[in-house]
Structure formats: C-alpha cells, structure tokens
Design a protein around this motif. Structure first.
Motif, mmCIF file in Angstrom:
data_model
loop_
_atom_site.group_PDB
_atom_site.id
_atom_site.type_symbol
_atom_site.label_atom_id
_atom_site.label_comp_id
_atom_site.label_asym_id
_atom_site.label_seq_id
_atom_site.Cartn_x
_atom_site.Cartn_y
_atom_site.Cartn_z
ATOM 1 N N ASP A 32 -0.536 -35.144 -26.894
ATOM 2 C CA ASP A 32 -0.722 -36.320 -26.041
ATOM 3 C C ASP A 32 0.609 -37.061 -25.952
ATOM 4 N N ILE A 33 1.114 -37.235 -24.751
ATOM 5 C CA ILE A 33 2.424 -37.873 -24.571
ATOM 6 C C ILE A 33 2.442 -39.306 -25.117
ATOM 7 N N ASN A 53 3.464 -42.790 -9.620
ATOM 8 C CA ASN A 53 3.400 -42.653 -8.157
ATOM 9 C C ASN A 53 4.368 -43.648 -7.517
ATOM 10 N N GLY A 111 -2.474 -45.054 -12.199
ATOM 11 C CA GLY A 111 -3.526 -44.173 -11.717
ATOM 12 C C GLY A 111 -4.211 -43.501 -12.883
ATOM 13 N N GLY A 112 -4.519 -42.200 -12.720
ATOM 14 C CA GLY A 112 -5.187 -41.455 -13.795
ATOM 15 C C GLY A 112 -4.191 -40.658 -14.621
ATOM 16 N N VAL A 121 -1.631 -38.927 -17.060
ATOM 17 C CA VAL A 121 -0.625 -39.469 -17.974
ATOM 18 C C VAL A 121 -0.445 -40.977 -17.730
ATOM 19 N N ASP A 122 -0.362 -41.340 -16.472
ATOM 20 C CA ASP A 122 -0.126 -42.726 -16.068
ATOM 21 C C ASP A 122 -1.207 -43.662 -16.629
ATOM 22 N N ALA A 143 4.206 -32.455 -18.028
ATOM 23 C CA ALA A 143 4.434 -31.499 -16.932
ATOM 24 C C ALA A 143 4.220 -32.243 -15.623
ATOM 25 N N SER A 165 3.839 -33.622 -11.988
ATOM 26 C CA SER A 165 3.269 -33.099 -10.728
ATOM 27 C C SER A 165 2.222 -32.000 -10.883
ATOM 28 N N THR A 166 1.919 -31.555 -12.115
ATOM 29 C CA THR A 166 0.993 -30.410 -12.253
ATOM 30 C C THR A 166 -0.477 -30.811 -12.385
ATOM 31 N N GLY A 167 -0.755 -32.121 -12.321
ATOM 32 C CA GLY A 167 -2.145 -32.588 -12.397
ATOM 33 C C GLY A 167 -2.636 -32.978 -11.018
ATOM 34 N N ALA A 168 -2.792 -34.275 -10.820
ATOM 35 C CA ALA A 168 -3.283 -34.804 -9.535
ATOM 36 C C ALA A 168 -2.418 -34.331 -8.362
ATOM 37 N N TYR A 169 -1.127 -34.075 -8.603
ATOM 38 C CA TYR A 169 -0.222 -33.688 -7.514
ATOM 39 C C TYR A 169 -0.177 -32.181 -7.262
ATOM 40 N N TRP A 204 -0.677 -30.896 -22.329
ATOM 41 C CA TRP A 204 -2.032 -31.376 -22.620
ATOM 42 C C TRP A 204 -3.027 -30.227 -22.677
#
Ligand code: AR6
Length: 182
Positions: free
Chosen positions: A17-18, A31, A37-38, A40-41, A123, A125-129, A162
């Motif tokens: 966990d970061i 963003n 947002g959701g 990591v953020d 990582a 951009s590898t989630g929501a993006y 994660w």
C-alpha cells in the motif's frame, strides 16, 4: 520483494500500500483538477487528512496531464506527496506512452529540486485510467532507470504495487531490463 542496483541507487519492486511507505516522498496518481478521486488518490487523502487538499487548493489551480505538483504529507509517514497526473488511455494512438513517460519524469524532477532521496511510486494510469499494465510497466521502469543513471538521484526508488498482477508484471519487466544495466 525485488531490488536492483543502478549505480549508487536502488530500484525496488514491492507489493503493498503506497500510503504506508516511509520513503521521504510518495507519488499520487492524481487528476488534472487535483480533486481527490478513488484508488491511490482516495487512499492518500483519507489517510493523510484534509491538510493535503487545503495545500493543493491554496497553491495550485490544477495540473495538466504529464505534469506534477508537490505538497506536504499531512498525517502520512512520508514528508511529501508528489501529485502526478498520468494520461487516460484511449487506445494508444493519442500520445499516451510519451505522456506517461513525461509524468514519471515530472515527478522525479520535482524530487530532485526538493533534495528528496527516497520516493515511492504507484503504477500510474493503470487503474481508473486503464493504461495496459505491461506497457505501463516498461515505460515506468525504463524512465526511472534512465533518470537515476543520469542524476544519481533519488538514492531509492520504490514501486509499490497493489495487485498480484501488477507486482508480477513490474517484477518481470525489471528482470528483463536489469541485465542491461552496467
Ligand atoms: N497503493 C498502491 N497502489 C494502489 C493502491 C494503494 N493503496 N490503490 C490502488 N492502487 P488509480 P490512475 C493501484 O486508479 O489509473 C483517481 O480517481 C491500482 O491497482 O489509483 O492513474 C484519481 O483521482 C492501479 O494499478 O490511478 C484520478 O482521477 C494503480 O494503483 C484517477 O483515479 C493506479 O490506479 C487516476 O487513475
């Protein structure tokens, strides 16, 4: 856990966990609006407390894709949070690869300017993006190695993954790239 030496510096791949990292800085996958947002953020703002958002609001109007801004770490172990905005993946023909590379470079440049010697990345951009994991891993690892070879800093760069899938992919890509290090 996996460690690779790059000159005097260390590149680390860990699963975790970061928000729990004790490196001087952690990087947020933010963003352009710098509005929590959701992913990591969300986790960073929940654990770090409201002062991170207050600082973002008072200092920055937003942050274009590929760029990064810095705040304190609030209640986190890390002293700084570097908020970096990766690209939304839209098929791969809209400059996403170059923008992802630029995002890592922007975060690393800010770290250099602030004399930060240890930093953790997610990582980006590898989630929501929705950036494809393997391509994102190749860009992330090669950009970090290029930067630390050139600047001999930060002394420690840790990728904190994660999911099992992300951890395996980043480890595999590091194995493929690291024999070429000298
Ligand atoms: N520690 C480390 N990695 C994590 C954690 C965690 N606590 N939680 C999720 N991940 P994402 P993005 C992984 O969506 O794709 C937000 O809403 C996750 O499995 O956080 O750059 C922002 O506000 C994935 O592999 O970031 C933006 O609007 C990786 O972190 C947008 O999402 C990144 O996933 C940014 O999207």
């Amino acid at each position: 856990m996996m460690q690779v030496k790059v000159g005097d510096c260390i590149l680390e791949i860990v699963k975790g966990d970061i928000t729990e990292q004790d490196t001087e800085a952690i990087v947020n996958a933010a963003n352009e609006a710098l509005i929590p947002g959701g992913g990591v953020d969300g986790a960073i703002h929940r654990k770090g407390g409201p002062e991170i958002l207050e600082e973002l609001r008072s200092k920055y109007k937003g942050c274009p894709t590929g760029n990064a801004v810095i705040t304190g770490g609030g209640k986190l172990k890390a002293k700084f949070v570097i908020h970096a905005v990766g690209p939304v993946y839209k098929g791969g023909n809209r400059g996403e690869a170059e923008l992802l590379k630029k995002t890592y470079e922007s975060a690393l440049k800010l770290a250099l300017e602030h004399g930060i010697s240890s930093i953790s990345f997610p990582a980006i951009s590898t989630g929501a993006y929705r950036f494809p994991l393997e391509e994102a891993a190749k860009i992330a690892i090669s950009t970090v190695i290029e930067f630390i070879k050139k600047h001999n800093s930060p002394k420690l760069v840790r990728f904190v993954l994660w999911t099992d899938d992300a951890y395996q992919t980043f480890s595999q890509v590091t194995k493929e790239i690291s024999p070429n290090l000298s």
